[in-house]
Every structure is written in structure tokens, then in C-alpha cells.
Design an enzyme around this catalytic site. Sequence first.
Site, PDB file in Angstrom:
ATOM      1  N   HIS A  52       0.880  -1.416   0.012  1.00 29.61           N
ATOM      2  CA  HIS A  52       0.078  -0.136  -0.287  1.00 29.61           C
ATOM      3  C   HIS A  52       0.949   1.275   0.091  1.00 29.61           C
ATOM      4  CE1 HIS A  52       0.718  -0.526   4.352  1.00 29.61           C
ATOM      5  NE2 HIS A  52       0.372   0.722   4.358  1.00 29.61           N
ATOM      6  N   HIS A  54       1.304   3.855   1.900  1.00 24.29           N
ATOM      7  CA  HIS A  54       2.087   4.706   3.062  1.00 24.29           C
ATOM      8  C   HIS A  54       3.431   4.875   2.870  1.00 24.29           C
ATOM      9  CE1 HIS A  54      -1.885   4.420   5.607  1.00 24.29           C
ATOM     10  NE2 HIS A  54      -1.916   5.214   4.678  1.00 24.29           N
ATOM     11  N   ASP A  56       6.042   4.855   5.045  1.00 30.16           N
ATOM     12  CA  ASP A  56       6.821   3.855   5.729  1.00 30.16           C
ATOM     13  C   ASP A  56       6.849   2.457   4.745  1.00 30.16           C
ATOM     14  OD1 ASP A  56       4.126   3.613   6.728  1.00 30.16           O
ATOM     15  OD2 ASP A  56       4.645   2.316   7.970  1.00 30.16           O
ATOM     16  N   HIS A  57       6.240   2.506   3.700  1.00 27.61           N
ATOM     17  CA  HIS A  57       6.202   1.117   3.006  1.00 27.61           C
ATOM     18  C   HIS A  57       6.840   1.503   1.663  1.00 27.61           C
ATOM     19  CE1 HIS A  57       3.503  -1.365   5.941  1.00 27.61           C
ATOM     20  NE2 HIS A  57       3.368   0.112   6.363  1.00 27.61           N
ATOM     21  N   HIS A 108      -7.402  -0.621   5.535  1.00 24.69           N
ATOM     22  CA  HIS A 108      -6.506   0.270   6.109  1.00 24.69           C
ATOM     23  C   HIS A 108      -6.289   1.477   4.973  1.00 24.69           C
ATOM     24  CE1 HIS A 108      -2.799   1.603   8.011  1.00 24.69           C
ATOM     25  NE2 HIS A 108      -2.108   1.484   7.066  1.00 24.69           N
ATOM     26  N   ASP A 130      -0.209  -3.703   6.382  1.00 26.75           N
ATOM     27  CA  ASP A 130      -0.756  -3.000   7.561  1.00 26.75           C
ATOM     28  C   ASP A 130      -2.154  -3.441   7.626  1.00 26.75           C
ATOM     29  OD1 ASP A 130       1.659  -1.833   8.195  1.00 26.75           O
ATOM     30  OD2 ASP A 130       0.951   0.259   7.683  1.00 26.75           O
ATOM     31  N   HIS A 168       4.721  -4.284  11.039  1.00 25.00           N
ATOM     32  CA  HIS A 168       5.065  -3.845  12.062  1.00 25.00           C
ATOM     33  C   HIS A 168       5.118  -4.692  13.341  1.00 25.00           C
ATOM     34  CE1 HIS A 168       4.358   0.620  10.902  1.00 25.00           C
ATOM     35  NE2 HIS A 168       3.613   0.087   9.998  1.00 25.00           N
TER      36      HIS A 168
HETATM   37 FE    FE Z   1       2.878   0.819   8.173  1.00 27.64          FE
HETATM   38 ZN    ZN Z   2       0.269   1.689   6.458  1.00 30.54          ZN
END
Ligand code: FE
Ligand code: ZN
Length: 256
Positions: A52, A54, A56-57, A108, A130, A168
Site C-alpha cells: 500500500h 503509505h 513507511d512502505h 487500512h 498493515d 509492524h
Molecule cells: Fe505501516
Molecule cells: Zn500503512
Amino acid sequence: MNLVALPAFTDNYLWMLHDGRHAIVVDPGDAAPVAQALDAHGLTLVGIVVTHHHGDHIDGINALRPRLQGPVWGPATERIPEPFLPMRDGDSVELLGTRFEVIDVPGHTAGHIAFFGQPAGEAPILFCGDTLFSGGCGRLFEGTAAQMHASLSRLAALPGDTRVCCAHEYTLSNLRFAHAVEPGNAALSAYIVRCEDLRQQGLPTLPSTVATERAVNPFLRASQAEVRASAVDQGAAGTDPVSVFTALREWKNVFR
Ligand code: FE
Ligand code: ZN
């Protein structure tokens, strides 16, 4: 096939699959830990898999491109750094000789996807970003509770020995919540002891398995009597699984 969790930021894992020569990385929010692992093991990066959009990905993708000898596969309906190969539900992709199926798991984010593969002679592998965490699930940033419940139900139906590679390390805090929901769940209490022990040794609690999550994760257990009763205490609108799930998700958002 080697499956490695590379820690990143404060609590992310960037999952790496490698065969001693070639490597695939999942959701590289940071390029540095990936580059370090590639160098340490003398691996060639042959693909990047994205669940996805985001940061942090995805924020490490472009920094990895100069050493990437293969495609980036990402969710067809999300904004991922171009170029990438758009993947939709039912598509499949070959990663190091194993076919991985794409599963749509909105909730998410609206276009979130997961990758499920069964390497020959090994337990299956799920990269779920996530969506599913050990003992918990992702927050609903772009989807509804009904969507997330349906997405999690699809993942819960995968083979029990599937290795669940979450993005995570939220396990211990999720399990504190799970215990508040289901204080009578003995499998959950035993799992908490096991995970606390792993964290004390500085080890990841992941991958989990689908069978473990079915046994301990309240978000997969909306039809269990004790879960339902706790959700009703928290003001669930009904006792059907989606109403129970909705109440759990809202309760978790404010749980300390
Ligand atoms: Fe994340
Ligand atoms: Zn995420």
C-alpha cells in the site's frame, strides 16, 4: 528460501525473501536496511513488492532502483512511485520461483493488497502489510469496518500454517488489548508469555501464523461468545460479526 525481517524506523519490518543469491523485498519504507542486508549476504535485488501507498512502505523504493534488477509490483489503484507493475485481486507474480497470488484487502487503505505464496516443501507465506497484525489489525484510514472485516476474513481462511509477515512489531500492545477483550482465552494468555519472552530477547514476534491469529486475534474472533459480550459492553450496535468488529476497532482506537 530464507525469510528475514529487517527492522526499520521504530517498529517496522521490511520483509526480505532470498535464496542465497537473489532477493525480493517487501514494502521498503527505508532503503538503508535493505542495502545493508543485500551487501552483507552478497544478494542481488530482483524485485520489490508493495502492499500500500503509505510512506513507511514506499519511501525507500527510488533509492533502491539503481541496484534493482527487476520490477516493482504494487497495488493497481494506489499512488506508488512510477514505474511499477499494477497488481489486482487474482493476479499472480513469481517471486524467486514461487507463485504468489494477489488478494485485495481494502480497509487500512482503499487499494491495499496482500501477497500469498506456497513455496515448495515449506509453509505458505503471507505478506499482509498493515492489514493484519499479530493480535490486531490496521487502522481504518480509507476503508469501512465492513471492508476490513471482509479483508481479514479472507486472510483468516488461508491455511493455518501460513507464515504471517506483518509490517509492524505491534504485537505486545495488541495483546494487551486482546486480553481486555478476552480475559478467558487460555491460548491468548500462553501466547502473551511467549511473545514477552521473545521481545525480552530482542527478537521479533513475527512471523505469526494464521492458526495462531485465529486463536488469539480478537479481530478474527467476532463470532466468539466472549468477544461478542465484550463488544456489547462497549456499545456494539448488534451481535453480528461486522457490528462486533466495528465496536472492537473503535474501542482499540482509544484503548490505553
Ligand atoms: Fe505501516
Ligand atoms: Zn500503512
